[in-house]
Design a protein around this motif. Sequence first.
Motif, PDB file in Angstrom:
ATOM      1  N   SER A 115       1.074  -1.386  -0.099  1.00 61.32           N
ATOM      2  CA  SER A 115       0.255   0.276   0.462  1.00 61.32           C
ATOM      3  C   SER A 115       1.088   1.131  -0.133  1.00 61.32           C
ATOM      4  O   SER A 115       0.597   2.482  -0.778  1.00 61.32           O
ATOM      5  N   SER A 133      -9.801   5.584  12.830  1.00 55.33           N
ATOM      6  CA  SER A 133      -8.875   5.897  13.112  1.00 55.33           C
ATOM      7  C   SER A 133      -7.219   5.274  13.977  1.00 55.33           C
ATOM      8  O   SER A 133      -6.390   5.558  13.171  1.00 55.33           O
ATOM      9  N   CYS A 144      -5.003   2.791  11.780  1.00 54.46           N
ATOM     10  CA  CYS A 144      -4.148   3.094  10.881  1.00 54.46           C
ATOM     11  C   CYS A 144      -2.872   3.141  11.407  1.00 54.46           C
ATOM     12  O   CYS A 144      -1.857   2.955  11.861  1.00 54.46           O
ATOM     13  N   CYS A 190      -3.587   6.958   1.376  1.00 56.00           N
ATOM     14  CA  CYS A 190      -5.023   7.764   1.080  1.00 56.00           C
ATOM     15  C   CYS A 190      -4.773   8.672   0.986  1.00 56.00           C
ATOM     16  O   CYS A 190      -5.824   9.504   0.625  1.00 56.00           O
ATOM     17  N   ILE A 202      -6.677  10.833   6.629  1.00 57.49           N
ATOM     18  CA  ILE A 202      -6.551  10.252   7.941  1.00 57.49           C
ATOM     19  C   ILE A 202      -6.067  11.784   8.533  1.00 57.49           C
ATOM     20  O   ILE A 202      -6.504  11.632  10.337  1.00 57.49           O
ATOM     21  N   CYS A 223     -10.591   7.014  -0.335  1.00 53.71           N
ATOM     22  CA  CYS A 223      -9.660   6.815   0.927  1.00 53.71           C
ATOM     23  C   CYS A 223     -10.005   6.071   1.051  1.00 53.71           C
ATOM     24  O   CYS A 223      -8.912   4.857   1.609  1.00 53.71           O
ATOM     25  N   HIS A 224     -11.146   5.715   0.893  1.00 54.82           N
ATOM     26  CA  HIS A 224     -11.635   4.665   1.878  1.00 54.82           C
ATOM     27  C   HIS A 224     -11.549   2.900   1.258  1.00 54.82           C
ATOM     28  O   HIS A 224     -10.648   1.431   1.593  1.00 54.82           O
ATOM     29  N   CYS A 226      -7.272   2.427   1.466  1.00 54.01           N
ATOM     30  CA  CYS A 226      -7.285   1.552   2.639  1.00 54.01           C
ATOM     31  C   CYS A 226      -6.616   0.249   2.787  1.00 54.01           C
ATOM     32  O   CYS A 226      -8.232  -0.435   2.671  1.00 54.01           O
TER      33      CYS A 226
END
Length: 478
Positions: free
Chosen positions: A260, A309, A312, A318, A341, A368-369, A372
């Motif tokens: 990622s 959160s 993370c 994101c 974030i 972003c969702h 992630c």
Amino acid sequence: MKPITANFRSKAAQTLNNAQIQQSIEHVYTGFFKGRLNAAGDTPEWEELRTKGKAIKDHTIAHLDYYLNMLADNVEKNGGIVFFADDAEEARQHIIDLAHKREIKTVIKSKSMVSEEMGLEKAMNAEGFETVETDLGEYIIQLANETPYHLIAPAVHKSRTDVAKLLDDDFKEGDPVPDATELTMMARKKLRGVFERADMSVTGVNFAVAESGSIALVTNEGNGRMSTTVPRVHVAVMGMEKIVPSIQDLSTMLRILIRSATGQRISTYVTMVNEARKTDEEEGPEEFHLVIMNNGRQNLLEDPQMRESLNCIRCGACLNACPVYRKVGGHAYGWVYPGPIGSIVSPVLTGLKDASNLPSASSLCGACHDACPVKINIPRMLLELRWRTAEGSTDKNEQTSSAKERTVWKMWRLGMMGRKRFDIGARLAGLALRPLSRNGWLKKAPPPISGWTSTRDFPLISSGSLKSKLSKRIGRSK
């Protein structure tokens, strides 16, 4: 380090008008974002890994006190020393006091967002310690006296010319610009002597493993491994959420983190630190210290709406997916954590009243969702913070809207709840705004809708409803 989250709008405008920075941060999309997509596409079990990663983080955060105690116990069994810090100031002071007691002269740092959060580098320099960043991006940022621009690539906004000016004192305008390899060798030459004389290192922690008392560092430059083996004192700093229960869980998290973050299957170095050097070993630190910092994370933990959160893993995916970040850049967010974030974490850690613009720094597109790796529902939390910004939730200190603004919007809400009220309200608003308009357009609307005309004209509200206009048209046609 004092947050300046209140300056989002002005900093964003500066970045939007800077053509060089706009060109530089395009790499966020062409490099990291596309790299993640390719890495995910080459991993058949990618969605299964994301689901497993989310489950690991959900479980760990739900039992955080248990795993933190397990981690501390196992680090101490391995001969390390653990310090729990309530806030950034306490963590920073602990490290400074330790350096004084050990008569440290030179401190090297490996990239750590938590150390940025506590403003460690500037504080240690102010105390008389030579403190040098060893990650190439962080070293460039240190020379520029700036804060990181991105979680993974701190100097992504800098051009090669910018970097050459920072690394080469003799570089002048018009000189041939060195390529990336040459610039790296310049930095290597400057940093090699620093590594040799360093007697203390401060590193971050990508993950801490509770069952073994180990910490894991992920790097591509080798500076992390040098920092954990050369100096006689190694201090690792972490937020209290950067923990996984087992080595098996670490394996899963590393696979989704690296893919990622940079689009790699595996980074160049994955360094595991278990303890200080043993008497029969030739290299490694004489002391290992682990600083675990709270600094407002308890607020996230105790908030059912915001707790997610803490899942993370700081991969930056994101940011790379966010169309807003890719235009306004990292410095606009005003603190250590930029992007989607950061728009959640920063308001809670620094105060929503000062960071009220950040939850609105999103189009709520959901990219972003989707990006992630642990499926954090960032848009949901942004909407929650927007609501708290407007309503103040149960904490008056969070309320950022004025009494006048809230009154106007309550009147608007009442007007929207009935057709007749809506028609009357629209007619009155149109009449009230007509003196401020020109040729049917508002150049500058009054508060609280003044923001709508700060970058564009706004059409004057019609004096009649669509239904009434259609009725008149039908009547004329007959």
